[in-house]
Design a protein around this motif. Structure first.
Motif, PDB file in Angstrom:
ATOM      1  N   SER A 273      34.843  -7.193  10.217  1.00  0.00           N
ATOM      2  CA  SER A 273      34.362  -8.575   9.458  1.00  0.00           C
ATOM      3  C   SER A 273      32.784  -8.944   9.895  1.00  0.00           C
ATOM      4  CB  SER A 273      35.280  -9.616   9.662  1.00  0.00           C
ATOM      5  OG  SER A 273      35.091 -10.094  11.001  1.00  0.00           O
TER       6      SER A 273
ATOM      7  N   LYS B 252      31.798 -10.936  11.895  1.00  0.00           N
ATOM      8  CA  LYS B 252      31.832 -12.297  12.153  1.00  0.00           C
ATOM      9  C   LYS B 252      31.981 -12.595  13.881  1.00  0.00           C
ATOM     10  CE  LYS B 252      33.766 -13.864   7.990  1.00  0.00           C
ATOM     11  NZ  LYS B 252      34.966 -14.468   7.321  1.00  0.00           N
ATOM     12  N   TYR B 253      32.336 -11.600  14.489  1.00  0.00           N
ATOM     13  CA  TYR B 253      32.422 -11.748  16.188  1.00  0.00           C
ATOM     14  C   TYR B 253      31.692 -10.823  16.901  1.00  0.00           C
ATOM     15  CZ  TYR B 253      36.717 -13.973  13.923  1.00  0.00           C
ATOM     16  OH  TYR B 253      37.528 -14.788  13.335  1.00  0.00           O
TER      17      TYR B 253
END
Length: 180
Positions: free
Chosen positions: A155, A157-158
């Protein structure tokens, strides 16, 4: 030159027994460690650095100078390369005598034997464990955590630190699963 070497051990914490034995043999120089630890043996290093051809290192017991069979082999090789010799009073070993050369070879064979025995016992233990259904190695991470870590990574996002904190999956483990 006869060079004595001693370091404290359980039965002779102040090196008194060793010192008496080494002075009886008329060692011209005696090197003494302040501690029994295998680490930071300053006097041993100093003695070996200044060892000359035909010098003879004399110890009360072999374990005074060597911390393992492998260490003993390394020391015997170094001493022989310098053209010097080793004598151990308690074991009656003297590498300056013709039978002494055989001692160097015997120790090398003992080291090989020791390694072979450990290897064989390890292989046998692994085989027996496998027969009982035990899987060797570290336990695998639960698949749900791995899948969650992969989804988080993909993703974008991390961070890897956040993924590890959330799932318990390390960076190296995550990359290993991503490669498959």
């Amino acid at each position: 030159m006869l060079i004595g070497y001693m370091r404290p051990f359980q039965e002779d914490p102040k090196c008194e027994i060793q010192h008496r034995s080494l002075t009886k043999i008329n060692c011209q120089t005696i090197f003494s460690e302040e501690h029994s630890s295998a680490k930071k043996r300053v006097q041993l290093k100093h003695m070996l650095d200044n060892l000359n051809q035909e010098d003879k290192i004399i110890v009360y017991k072999l374990f005074t100078i060597a911390d393992s069979t492998r260490h003993l082999v390394e020391l015997l090789d170094l001493i022989a390369k310098k053209g010097a010799h080793l004598q151990s009073i308690s074991e009656g070993i003297d590498t300056s005598k013709t039978s002494g050369y055989a001692f160097n070879e015997i120790v090398k064979h003992l080291l090989e034997f020791q390694s072979d025995m450990i290897s064989e016992k390890t292989k046998k233990g692994l085989h027996e464990a496998k027969q009982k259904g035990v899987v060797p190695g570290r336990p695998r991470k639960p698949d749900e955590n791995v899948n969650r870590a992969i989804i988080m990574y993909q993703s974008k996002k991390y961070s890897l630190a956040e993924i590890k904190k959330e799932t318990g999956i390390s960076k190296s483990t995550l990359y290993r699963y991503l490669e498959n």
